[in-house]
Design a protein around this motif. Structure first.
Motif, short mmCIF file in Angstrom:
data_model
loop_
_atom_site.label_atom_id
_atom_site.label_comp_id
_atom_site.label_asym_id
_atom_site.label_seq_id
_atom_site.Cartn_x
_atom_site.Cartn_y
_atom_site.Cartn_z
N TRP A 196 1.12 -1.32 0.14
CA TRP A 196 0.42 -0.16 0.08
C TRP A 196 0.75 0.87 0.22
N ASP A 227 2.79 9.05 5.15
CA ASP A 227 1.81 7.38 5.48
C ASP A 227 2.55 6.27 4.27
N ASP A 238 4.87 1.09 9.94
CA ASP A 238 3.44 1.79 9.31
C ASP A 238 3.98 2.65 10.32
N ILE A 239 4.07 4.30 9.40
CA ILE A 239 4.84 5.66 10.68
C ILE A 239 3.86 6.79 9.86
N THR A 240 3.55 7.37 10.79
CA THR A 240 2.76 8.82 9.92
C THR A 240 3.64 10.10 10.68
N GLU A 331 -2.75 5.54 16.19
CA GLU A 331 -2.63 6.90 15.20
C GLU A 331 -4.08 7.84 14.94
N GLU A 345 1.82 8.70 13.80
CA GLU A 345 1.51 7.21 13.90
C GLU A 345 3.17 6.83 14.15
ZN ZN Z 1 0.00 4.35 8.57
#
Ligand code: ZN
Ligand code: ZN
Ligand code: ZN
Length: 369
Positions: A196, A227, A238-240, A331, A345
């Protein structure tokens, strides 16, 4: 770094014990994170089914197209059953399984093609099929030290990509250009590409939490929600972070600070012995108290491991008790229609006293060029 074979053998043994306890006669697992978790084999879903079949009282077997058999050789303790292109895979499976009671209960993994399930139902017309996820999630939610090490490494690499990204210019570049830059930086960190994103939402697009990057040109005065993730040996990052192009105004600073404090409160609440919904509430209360409750439009987080969204979900209504070693995102976000959006996040591990972050990129507001 991972003693994969020993880990998967232990998992297969545990799942056999669980089948026994739950009085299930057979577990069938299609190519998915579930299959990878139990065997180390990724496989791929196709019209030629691959199925791991586990019965409580005998060695697990893998059904696979004959020419794909080399790909599954050497998996811990599993027998291989093959079929040719002119044969029925389902007949081969039925012939290889141990005796099933006439009214067998069969647990089947969530990510099985409908066509495969329908063929299985025709092959075992008296069996009752039930979802395997309640069983598998009990195992997969608990991360081993090896799994935690991979998640930590994935987080570290995503952080490093973010830190380099914000050194470059944003104004004058499109969302897609920034997205490709993120992909390039992640590749440089040796991270496996995610299925994604990256999500790059600028200006009004930042108000859509799952925005797909467009040709919109980013300009001075935009907030940009970034993100993204990727994986190390299948374990996901998974980081935002939300950055601002040029100096932000008063309201943006205020909203950013509310989200930052909400995220902190969520991480603090992420400890063993509290229900998942308590983490959601801890973050949401800060946002509600600041008057932005209606603009926080999604749950606070999701579990993460071999999948970027898995149990436990951090959501109102979930009384699932967190245990030390469970991993999930925290998040929270605020999305003001037609104005801007802010989300922060991190992945955290539930600890005895509070959550422990696996992402360490700066939480302070970053102003980019
Ligand atoms: Zn994310
Ligand atoms: Zn999401
Ligand atoms: Zn997430």
């Amino acid at each position: 770094m991972v003693t994969a074979l020993t880990e998967t053998a232990g998992r297969l043994q545990r799942i056999r014990d669980m089948l026994e306890e739950e009085e299930l006669d057979l577990l069938l697992v299609s190519p998915s994170a579930d299959l990878r978790y139990l065997t180390g084999h990724r496989g791929h879903p196709s019209e030629r089914p691959t199925l791991l079949a586990v019965q409580p009282d005998r060695a697990p077997l893998i059904l696979v197209a004959g020419f794909e058999a080399p790909g599954v050789s050497g998996l811990a303790g599993t027998d291989i059953v093959t079929y040719g292109d002119a044969e029925s895979p389902y007949a081969a499976l039925a012939g290889a399984l141990g005796r099933l009671p006439s009214s067998a209960t069969v647990a089947i993994s969530d990510q099985t093609w409908a066509g495969v399930l329908l063929a299985l139902q025709a092959t075992f017309p008296d069996a009752t099929f039930v979802p395997a996820s309640p069983l598998l999630r009990r195992l997969r939610m608990h991360k081993s030290p090896q799994e935690l090490a991979l998640l930590r490494e994935a987080g570290r690499r995503a952080d490093a990509a973010f830190e380099r990204l914000v050194q470059g210019p944003f104004a004058g570049r499109t969302e897609r250009e920034i997205a490709s830059r993120i992909d390039e930086l992640l590749r440089g960190e040796g991270i496996e590409q995610a299925e994604w994103g990256p999500i790059v939402g600028s200006g009004p697009n930042a108000t859509s939490p799952h925005h797909s990057s467009t040709e919109r040109e980013i300009r001075e005065g935009d907030a940009v929600v970034l993100d993204f993730g990727g994986a190390v040996e299948g374990y996901q990052a998974d980081i935002t972070r939300t950055v601002h192009v040029g100096d932000p105004g008063e309201e943006f600073r205020l909203v950013y600070d509310v989200v930052r404090r909400a995220q902190e409160a969520g991480v603090k609440a992420a400890r063993a012995g509290v229900a998942a919904q308590q983490v959601d509430r801890a973050a949401r209360e800060i946002i509600q108290a600041a008057g932005y409750g209606e603009f926080f439009t999604h749950r606070t987080g999701h579990g993460i491991g071999l999948e970027d969204h898995e149990e436990p979900y951090i959501v109102e209504g979930s009384s699932l008790m967190l245990e030390a070693g469970m991993t999930f995102s925290v998040e929270p976000g605020i999305y003001l229609p037609d104005q801007f959006g802010v989300r922060i996040e991190d992945i955290v591990v539930a600890g005895d006293d509070e959550g422990v972050r696996l992402n360490h990129a700066d939480h302070d507001l970053i102003v980019v060029r």
